[in-house]
Design a protein around this motif. Structure first.
Motif, mmCIF file in Angstrom:
data_model
loop_
_atom_site.group_PDB
_atom_site.id
_atom_site.type_symbol
_atom_site.label_atom_id
_atom_site.label_comp_id
_atom_site.label_asym_id
_atom_site.label_seq_id
_atom_site.Cartn_x
_atom_site.Cartn_y
_atom_site.Cartn_z
ATOM 1 N N LYS A 100 0.852 -1.183 0.000
ATOM 2 C CA LYS A 100 0.000 0.000 0.000
ATOM 3 C C LYS A 100 0.884 1.228 0.000
ATOM 4 C CE LYS A 100 -0.951 -1.065 4.867
ATOM 5 N NZ LYS A 100 -2.051 -1.384 5.808
ATOM 6 N N LYS A 104 -0.776 5.387 3.569
ATOM 7 C CA LYS A 104 -1.839 4.503 4.032
ATOM 8 C C LYS A 104 -1.382 3.544 5.129
ATOM 9 C CE LYS A 104 -4.723 4.659 -0.108
ATOM 10 N NZ LYS A 104 -5.389 3.874 -1.198
ATOM 11 N N TRP A 105 -0.103 3.579 5.469
ATOM 12 C CA TRP A 105 0.391 2.677 6.513
ATOM 13 C C TRP A 105 0.023 3.204 7.897
ATOM 14 C CZ3 TRP A 105 2.808 -2.024 6.252
ATOM 15 C CH2 TRP A 105 3.163 -2.468 4.960
ATOM 16 N N GLU A 106 -0.731 2.377 8.644
ATOM 17 C CA GLU A 106 -1.023 2.683 10.045
ATOM 18 C C GLU A 106 0.138 2.193 10.914
ATOM 19 O OE1 GLU A 106 -3.525 4.433 10.982
ATOM 20 O OE2 GLU A 106 -4.598 4.478 9.051
ATOM 21 N N GLU A 107 0.248 2.754 12.097
ATOM 22 C CA GLU A 107 1.385 2.434 12.963
ATOM 23 C C GLU A 107 1.455 0.954 13.304
ATOM 24 O OE1 GLU A 107 4.840 3.493 15.132
ATOM 25 O OE2 GLU A 107 3.648 4.556 13.624
ATOM 26 N N ASP A 108 0.305 0.338 13.589
ATOM 27 C CA ASP A 108 0.298 -1.081 13.956
ATOM 28 C C ASP A 108 0.787 -1.946 12.805
ATOM 29 O OD1 ASP A 108 -0.590 -0.448 16.462
ATOM 30 O OD2 ASP A 108 -2.676 -1.055 16.113
ATOM 31 N N ASP A 109 0.338 -1.644 11.587
ATOM 32 C CA ASP A 109 0.773 -2.421 10.424
ATOM 33 C C ASP A 109 2.267 -2.251 10.185
ATOM 34 O OD1 ASP A 109 -1.820 -3.245 10.025
ATOM 35 O OD2 ASP A 109 -2.278 -1.679 8.567
ATOM 36 N N PHE A 110 2.743 -1.030 10.328
ATOM 37 C CA PHE A 110 4.164 -0.742 10.172
ATOM 38 C C PHE A 110 4.998 -1.551 11.168
ATOM 39 C CE2 PHE A 110 7.843 1.848 11.487
ATOM 40 C CZ PHE A 110 8.499 2.008 10.276
ATOM 41 N N GLU A 111 4.584 -1.540 12.435
ATOM 42 C CA GLU A 111 5.316 -2.264 13.466
ATOM 43 C C GLU A 111 5.276 -3.770 13.223
ATOM 44 O OE1 GLU A 111 7.238 -1.169 15.745
ATOM 45 O OE2 GLU A 111 6.820 0.979 15.627
ATOM 46 N N SER A 112 4.149 -4.276 12.731
ATOM 47 C CA SER A 112 4.019 -5.716 12.470
ATOM 48 C C SER A 112 4.984 -6.182 11.383
ATOM 49 C CB SER A 112 2.583 -6.059 12.071
ATOM 50 O OG SER A 112 1.697 -5.841 13.149
#
Length: 256
Positions: A100, A104-112
């Motif tokens: 994405k 559009k990157w949310e913090e949780d997705d980034f950390e995952s």
């Protein structure tokens, strides 16, 4: 010369071992004599691969593990030592990407993504290196990606995490190679794996389009990467540490 590829008596820990490159590496290493411990989140595919390994006459153990946490990585190595008595090879194959645009990157997705693709390598390599250093010999093989060497705005955190793995490989090799533990990385091009095919489907990309990113005009197969893992895991690469090998079937038309 072929004896340098033999792994009889050695124990390999492989993350992401139930599918894709992890499974391919597990079977290749088992074919060359290694006993295998398979780790990942989903137990069913791990157990399926374990049965294939045992059919080759090798011992196998499937362990459901969250490789993103230090405590789980340490427990994985402790269990391997308890069951098999040693750790000779670690293959950090667990990983995954999302696509994405940057905003559009949310913090949780980034950390995952960072946790799965980079922190897992950090935690598990440290845990496995301890018994390897104690026995004076071991090999760590990290599975990276061509995304680590390219600008890929649709997968920026993934590419950055894999680039970090490449750099970490060199740092760990510099720290441990003289003590007998070699560390190398394979940066893969497009390889046939469920995660890649699922993500491609979301983007409306067919297999032919993916294949054209590789110079050979086809997808790599997991066992082909497995033979690269075998080289780095075995004594055939005894004078090789701190390297990133780009396995991508030659540059593609788009330079990927």
């Amino acid at each position: 010369m072929t004896s340098r590829f033999e792994l009889d008596g050695r124990v390999a820990v492989i993350t992401g071992g139930g599918t894709g490159i992890g499974r391919g590496a597990a079977l290749v290493l088992a074919e060359h004599g290694a006993d295998v411990v398979l780790a990942g989140r989903r137990l069913d595919p791990l157990e399926s691969t374990a049965k294939e390994v045992m059919a080759l006459g090798r011992r196998a153990l499937a362990i459901s593990t969250d490789v993103t946490t230090a405590s789980a990585c340490e427990q994985l190595i402790d269990t391997t030592l308890a069951e098999f008595g040693r750790v000779d090879i670690l293959v950090n194959s667990a990983g995954g990407a999302e696509t994405k645009s940057i905003f559009k990157w949310e913090e949780d997705d980034f950390e995952s993504v960072l946790a799965l693709n980079f922190k897992a390598v950090w935690h598990l390599s440290k845990a496995a290196a301890k018994p390897m250093l104690a026995q004076g010999k071991g090999a760590i093989v990290n599975i990276s990606s061509g995304a680590s060497l390219l600008a890929m705005p649709q997968a920026a955190p993934y590419g950055a995490a894999k680039a970090a793995v490449n750099n970490l490989t060199g740092s760990m090799a510099a720290a441990w190679s003289r003590k007998g533990v070699r560390v190398n990385t394979i940066a893969c091009g497009a390889v046939r794996a469920a995660t890649l095919m699922d993500e491609a489907e979301k983007l409306g990309l067919d297999e032919h389009t993916l294949a054209m990113s590789n110079g050979l005009g086809r997808l790599g197969e997991p066992d082909e990467i497995g033979y690269g893992v075998l080289f780095f895991a075995s004594d055939a690469s005894s004078f090789c540490s701190g390297q990133t090998l780009y396995m991508h079937g030659a540059p593609g038309p788009a330079g990927i």
